[in-house]
Enzyme design. Structure first.
Site, PDB file in Angstrom:
ATOM      1  N   GLU A  20      -2.740  -9.346  -0.673  1.00 45.85           N
ATOM      2  CA  GLU A  20      -4.170  -9.403  -0.173  1.00 45.85           C
ATOM      3  C   GLU A  20      -4.892  -9.174  -1.529  1.00 45.85           C
ATOM      4  O   GLU A  20      -5.881  -9.872  -1.696  1.00 45.85           O
ATOM      5  CB  GLU A  20      -4.285  -8.288   0.775  1.00 45.85           C
ATOM      6  CG  GLU A  20      -3.760  -8.765   2.015  1.00 45.85           C
ATOM      7  CD  GLU A  20      -4.007  -7.340   2.777  1.00 45.85           C
ATOM      8  OE1 GLU A  20      -4.401  -7.596   4.102  1.00 45.85           O
ATOM      9  OE2 GLU A  20      -3.701  -6.356   2.617  1.00 45.85           O
ATOM     10  N   GLU A  59       3.563  -6.366   6.962  1.00 42.99           N
ATOM     11  CA  GLU A  59       3.200  -5.330   7.909  1.00 42.99           C
ATOM     12  C   GLU A  59       3.482  -5.092   9.238  1.00 42.99           C
ATOM     13  O   GLU A  59       3.704  -4.007   9.813  1.00 42.99           O
ATOM     14  CB  GLU A  59       1.467  -5.257   7.897  1.00 42.99           C
ATOM     15  CG  GLU A  59       0.616  -5.203   6.666  1.00 42.99           C
ATOM     16  CD  GLU A  59       0.717  -6.282   5.858  1.00 42.99           C
ATOM     17  OE1 GLU A  59      -0.195  -6.316   4.984  1.00 42.99           O
ATOM     18  OE2 GLU A  59       1.427  -7.385   6.061  1.00 42.99           O
ATOM     19  N   GLY A  63      -0.474  -5.358   0.997  1.00 42.11           N
ATOM     20  CA  GLY A  63      -1.912  -5.336   0.042  1.00 42.11           C
ATOM     21  C   GLY A  63      -1.767  -5.897  -1.461  1.00 42.11           C
ATOM     22  O   GLY A  63      -2.709  -6.407  -1.846  1.00 42.11           O
ATOM     23  N   ALA A  85       0.828  -1.008   0.016  1.00 43.53           N
ATOM     24  CA  ALA A  85       0.019   0.021  -0.040  1.00 43.53           C
ATOM     25  C   ALA A  85       0.805   1.387   0.022  1.00 43.53           C
ATOM     26  O   ALA A  85       2.031   1.387   0.186  1.00 43.53           O
ATOM     27  CB  ALA A  85      -0.876  -0.006   1.137  1.00 43.53           C
TER      28      ALA A  85
END
Length: 294
Positions: free
Chosen positions: A148, A168, A145, A102
């Site tokens: 994901e 993360e 991300g 991200a």
């Protein structure tokens, strides 16, 4: 979701980041008539022009998943989902990065109340709500991300140099777009814990062994093979494909007993469709079926 900055600075190093930023992203040819987006490219490909292709297009940022990118991605997915000429959707990045995380600068100053009020990350639901099959073609980094996003897709094909991970933990947060929920369902609790708690990467071969990835291909063959898969899916009834996808997804949402009831109801439901009748008739008559999406 892990940040692009954290991934490149803490885990990959500045040299790698600089090389990736300079990577050639022109390995997909897009028609000039495609709608204009700033952060993605779209096209319709395949022999029958029935495969939607979406390329994340922020190469200098390793395809960092910023808000505007996801708004565009969601819009493209919704449009292709509503297009009867499209049988399946492929999402890809470039040879160096599918998406390396991200955009940390975008979320760095977010507060808890702001996240709640604005529904931070709500645009990601457009991917999981799509009725048509979505296939991720992952080359390079799929981290935070990016991993994901790949897991939001129905099938993941990977290039042999792909790297997956949920780093993360390295920036003081946890996955926020499904990493702690989808990963255990796909690879099991122990392996998911190892990935989430260490922030370590896994390569494509290991991802395939653990069931996160369906198949692994040479980097230069990945997109071609992914489109072939989408074309194969496109030979079937779109209506029945949508029902089959919903039935498989239900397995992750309910108990076995409830899931079996759901499957049986959908199976019975196919007998109310013209495509089920055509499919069985074609089989008995030893001819190719002519599905009408009815």
């Amino acid at each position: 979701m892990a940040s692009i900055g954290a991934v490149t600075r803490v885990l990959l190093g500045k040299n790698v980041a600089n090389k990736v930023a300079a990577a050639n992203t022109g390995f997909i040819k897009f028609y000039s008539t495609a709608p204009a987006y700033e952060n993605i490219k779209i096209d319709v490909v395949g022999a029958k022009k029935n495969v939607a292709l979406i390329q994340l297009n922020r190469p200098k940022a390793l395809n960092a998943l910023c808000g505007p990118l996801f708004v565009e991605l969601g819009q493209a997915v919704r449009d292709f989902d509503a297009d009867d000429k499209v049988a399946a959707i492929v999402i890809t990045g470039n040879e160096k990065a599918f998406a390396a995380g991200a955009d940390i600068k975008e979320m760095q100053n977010n507060t808890y109340s702001e996240n709640q009020k604005k529904g931070f990350l709500k645009d990601w639901e457009d991917i999981s709500n799509c009725g048509k099959p979505i296939i991720a073609a992952v080359n390079g980094f799929a981290l935070g991300g990016g991993c994901e996003l790949a897991m939001l897709c129905d099938i993941i094909y990977a290039g042999e140099k792909a790297k997956f991970g949920q780093p993360e933990i390295n920036i003081g947060t946890i996955p926020g777009a499904g990493g702690t929920q989808r990963l255990p369902r796909y690879v099991g609790k122990s392996k998911a814990m190892e990935i989430v708690l260490t922030g370590n990467f896994i390569d494509a071969a290991e991802a395939e062994r653990m069931g996160l990835v369906s198949r692994v291909f040479p980097v230069d063959k990945l997109l071609e093979e992914t489109i072939k898969l989408a074309e194969k899916i496109g030979t079937h009834s779109p209506l029945i494909v949508k029902m089959a996808k919903a039935a498989v997804n239900q397995a992750y949402e309910t108990t076995l007993k409830s899931g079996l009831l759901f499957e049986k109801s959908y199976f019975y439901g196919t007998f109310a469709t013209a495509d089920r009748k055509e499919g069985m008739s074609a089989f008995v008559e030893k001819r190719p079926p002519n599905f009408k999406n009815e």
